[in-house]
Design a protein around this motif. Structure first.
Motif, short mmCIF file in Angstrom:
data_model
loop_
_atom_site.label_atom_id
_atom_site.label_comp_id
_atom_site.label_asym_id
_atom_site.label_seq_id
_atom_site.Cartn_x
_atom_site.Cartn_y
_atom_site.Cartn_z
N TYR A 154 7.02 3.19 4.69
CA TYR A 154 6.41 2.12 6.09
C TYR A 154 5.00 2.75 6.66
O TYR A 154 4.38 3.95 5.89
CB TYR A 154 7.31 2.57 6.93
N TYR B 138 3.66 -1.81 12.27
CA TYR B 138 4.52 -1.46 11.10
C TYR B 138 4.24 -2.77 10.14
O TYR B 138 3.87 -4.05 9.88
CB TYR B 138 5.52 -1.33 11.43
N TRP B 139 3.99 -1.97 8.64
CA TRP B 139 4.69 -2.96 7.59
C TRP B 139 5.24 -2.14 6.64
O TRP B 139 4.89 -0.95 6.71
CB TRP B 139 2.24 -2.29 6.81
N ILE B 140 5.58 -3.50 6.77
CA ILE B 140 7.34 -2.47 5.45
C ILE B 140 6.37 -3.21 3.53
O ILE B 140 6.60 -4.03 3.33
CB ILE B 140 8.55 -3.06 5.77
#
Lengths: 258, 258
Positions: free
Chosen positions: A192, A204-206
């Protein structure tokens, strides 16, 4: 045979065109595929709005329709329209997907869901994926499928069952054959990343990398590593599995507690 | 316990609030739920864009965040954030869903996928649905879950397994108990309607009625019909099933054909 072809990368993706061009050498092909990319759409379907269908010209050899929905929508509507026109499909093919559908990819995959929907609606069905994130090896997959359809007795497809096929990223002549495999526990180890947008809101980037720790020698991804095509029988049922066996037994013991 | 709660009807749906209010009588509750309704989102996840999280005030008793994604995204991000804050969740609950998740509903259900994602990430996980399309019976489900969590040994949840619970539309005192059930073959018999839009383009509605023809006396929907709560152990694996057994055997015989 009359084949309904769908995918989740969208009607303009190269994988579906290469598959359809190969299949139509020996079969009657009808493409019903999502107008827009639907990767990781899972088994979602469109409920609260209607679907539009638009004729697209991919080839002179087969008819192609873009549908404003998911792979599941495409299979439902495509099978219905073909039925209405007295041209019932003999089989549903979904792909060729850009990238592998192995292990727990299956639950997120629109390509696999397209095949499962075919199975739910009573058709033999096959999902096909090229196990690499580039467009270089669709011909290997397409050629295999054409041959596979000749060698396989479709009457052996049981109710609610389908096949999930992954093709290693090799030229046809270097592929070593195919093996029946099991859906592995291969899965993402998520990572994350937090960032701030220009308005100072956190987002947020997953993303992540793959965990490959399955001890089963018949695990799907292990066939690919050996240069073999992986063929996994699948069904849309999530119970009756060895994975839930001990939980099932425990609950059977305690179910009398109100 | 510390409980992460999600759903697919969206953060403002009454079912999730009633569940969280009941759970927080005995547990620490954290809601991470989709900002918008995600019904029939299946196991889809958000890959090509990031996720935003927004604090929402549903109650003084627990923290609530709306996430711009699917139930799967909410579980991934929620578990991650709680972990980062040194407050790891003990269990994931998904629901209470408006309407049943029985038979082949499971493959389309965002609620069930929320629980399966919890299981994939190593947590005990439970999906809960109220088996009627109105908001009248969430308290029956919420009360049952609070009691169930007291009576069940969470250490019995095996890796990659979860429970799918459906509650009949009855007041608590009229519910006759709970039973371990099997995911049935209950499914939609689709119907299709063609219309013309004001611009003279044809469009299609997909709808339908339920087919209930499962011969298994332990079929999930049969428990509901008897006024019992249905508890089905599930896992995200689509193979190893009795449904694919004969296809598997046939393929094992023919796999040597290159």
């Amino acid at each position: 045979m009359r084949i309904l072809v769908t995918n989740d990368d969208g009607v303009y993706a190269p994988g579906i065109k290469i598959l359809a061009e190969e299949l139509c050498k020996e079969h009657e092909v009808h493409i019903y595929a999502p107008q827009e990319e639907q990767s990781a759409s899972g088994h979602s379907l469109t409920m609260r709005r209607p679907l539009w269908k638009k004729k697209v010209r991919l080839s002179e050899e087969f008819e192609t329709y873009a549908i404003t929905g998911t792979p599941v929508d495409c299979v439902k509507l495509g099978l219905h329209i073909l039925e209405t026109e007295n041209k019932p499909a003999d089989i549903v093919l979904s792909g060729i997907n850009r990238g592998p559908n192995l292990g727990l990819d299956l639950v997120y995959s629109g390509t696999v869901s397209g095949a499962l929907e075919g199975a739910i609606l009573g058709k033999p069905a096959i999902a096909v994926s090229s196990a690499i994130f580039n467009d270089g090896f669709y011909p290997s997959g397409a050629k295999f499928i054409l041959k596979f359809l000749k060698n396989i007795d479709l009457s052996k497809f049981t109710k609610f069952s389908a096949l999930n096929i992954n093709v290693p990223p090799l030229p046809s002549e270097e592929i070593k054959g195919w093996r029946v495999t099991n859906q592995s526990i291969k899965r993402f180890k998520d990572r994350y990343e937090e960032r701030l947008d220009p308005y100072n809101n956190k987002y947020y980037w997953i993303f992540g990398e793959m965990l490959e720790d399955d001890e089963d020698p018949s695990a799907d991804y292990k066939a690919i590593e050996k240069g073999l095509i992986s063929v996994t029988p699948i069904s849309p049922f999530m119970n009756h599995s060895e994975k839930t066996e001990s939980l099932y037994k425990y609950l059977k013991e305690v179910e009398k507690i109100k």
